[in-house]
Design an enzyme around this catalytic site. Sequence first.
Site, PDB file in Angstrom:
ATOM      1  N   LYS A 166       0.932  -1.373   0.019  1.00 50.31           N
ATOM      2  CA  LYS A 166      -0.042  -0.110   0.114  1.00 50.31           C
ATOM      3  C   LYS A 166       0.795   1.094  -0.025  1.00 50.31           C
ATOM      4  O   LYS A 166       1.994   1.193   0.543  1.00 50.31           O
ATOM      5  CB  LYS A 166      -0.805  -0.068   1.205  1.00 50.31           C
ATOM      6  CG  LYS A 166      -1.846   0.994   1.184  1.00 50.31           C
ATOM      7  CD  LYS A 166      -2.928   0.814   2.546  1.00 50.31           C
ATOM      8  CE  LYS A 166      -3.922   1.806   2.744  1.00 50.31           C
ATOM      9  NZ  LYS A 166      -4.776   1.325   4.013  1.00 50.31           N
TER      10      LYS A 166
ATOM     11  N   SER B  71      -9.570   1.857   3.917  1.00 49.55           N
ATOM     12  CA  SER B  71      -8.612   2.620   3.059  1.00 49.55           C
ATOM     13  C   SER B  71      -7.788   1.629   2.095  1.00 49.55           C
ATOM     14  O   SER B  71      -7.162   2.183   1.143  1.00 49.55           O
ATOM     15  CB  SER B  71      -7.660   3.446   3.756  1.00 49.55           C
ATOM     16  OG  SER B  71      -6.857   2.923   4.487  1.00 49.55           O
TER      17      SER B  71
ATOM     18  N   SER C 271      -9.794  -0.331   7.988  1.00 48.11           N
ATOM     19  CA  SER C 271      -9.307  -0.352   6.718  1.00 48.11           C
ATOM     20  C   SER C 271      -8.731  -1.734   6.069  1.00 48.11           C
ATOM     21  O   SER C 271      -8.398  -1.609   4.668  1.00 48.11           O
ATOM     22  CB  SER C 271      -8.157   0.913   6.715  1.00 48.11           C
ATOM     23  OG  SER C 271      -8.835   2.089   6.812  1.00 48.11           O
TER      24      SER C 271
END
Length: 479
Positions: free
Chosen positions: A85, A160, A184
Amino acid sequence: MPQTTAPEVWRLTAAETAAEIRAGRLSCAEATDAALARMEAVNPGLNAVVESLAEEARARARALDAAQAEGAPTGPLHGVPVTIKVNVDQTGHATTNGVAAYRDVIAPDDAPVVTNLLRAGAVPIGRTNTPEFSFRADTDNPLYGRTQNPWGAHISPGGSSGGAGAAVMAGIGALAHGNDIGGSLRFPAAANGAVTVKPGLGRVPAFNPSQKAERGMLAQAMSVQGLLARTATDLALAMPALIAADPRDPFHVPLPYAGDRLEPPLRVAFTKDCFGFPLHPEVSAALDAAAHALSAAGYEVEEVAPPAMPEAARVGYRALMGETKALLGEEFARHGSPAFQALFEEYFRQYPPYEGAELLDAMARRSAFAREWSRFQDRYPLALTPFLSRPFFAPDRDLEGEEGMIEALGSALWSFAMNFMGLPAGNVPARLADLPQGPQPIGVQIVGRRWREDLVVEAMTAIEAQIGPMAPHLWARMD
């Protein structure tokens, strides 16, 4: 096992990939090329990976193959393609956190979670999308644009770690790194049909070498690093490597992944309580299916109301909003897009941030909530709960005023509470719903005793054994 052919390689799980490579039936280079080819084929329509690491990945794969040929020991993830990420540091790459103003923040070193994946033999193939500041349950930003859910445009990819969830389920790498401060990891798992475990407080070492200041105390206590996978078995393979100690995290918990064996049958507290939010029939059916699977696997499932809910969630979320407003409010105003700033204004209206003495009191109450759960989990080491009260929402639902905000975030009380109390919590798909807008997976949450991620993953493995993974259904749809 027969020789694995190139077109099939990207479909292999992390465990299958590692086993094939160890057996000499597959090379790291072949596994990497297959994952990169899959990325080139499907990512243009998904925008899950926002930076390709193809050149680095191929070089690393060749080096791993050479080391294996010379007899060097192989790690548990030797040759397994993974994604990272964009909000954690990876040497030489921008840690943008989805914010255009951070596009030149180049990492001087790897974050501990990246270091641990590399030590285990993983091959990073790309960096995945996140919303601005990694602070939405959806994934879109002005820097990279929107990530699409591989199931279709009727479902948000979650956030997220939405890029991570979309990537791993679409076949772009067998594992995807993500993180979770309020949901997330579990939001994208639920949205895309992936499997994840949000580790408990202190389990996975965390630090960004590029950071200019330390994070707030609640962010330190609630945010954790983890993985999304297509199977629970892959989490069982990867988690022991992920929790390896790193001196840069002084609060890391140096416990082995698997704790003491508990005498069977393990008691599971089962609840469908959504605290005033209507429980959708498909979510109810998914919970029943998960409960049945656990019972069939030998767990003792008992309907019982866990303690401290929903107060722990509401107090925790308002406390996090208070710290966020105090420490990041100016940064959000300076670098956030107009849409992002409007979103946070709505956050603050719906969930008024605690400030001053109220914030300190809320932080203190965290111990009381956690103590109640500790006592409860002395009898029930696991809890099966809803994650959301209804099937996953559509893209941008959280931007649609009060109603959208409440559906997308306000109902996620089972999510926020686990971060606030620092408990491990997994999400596993338990049903594929055939809804008017299109098919979509329905995930359920498994909460574990503190520092017992292994119990969570074992329970999710039992559910998966009965219900099956979601990836084959998704790939049939994508093909």
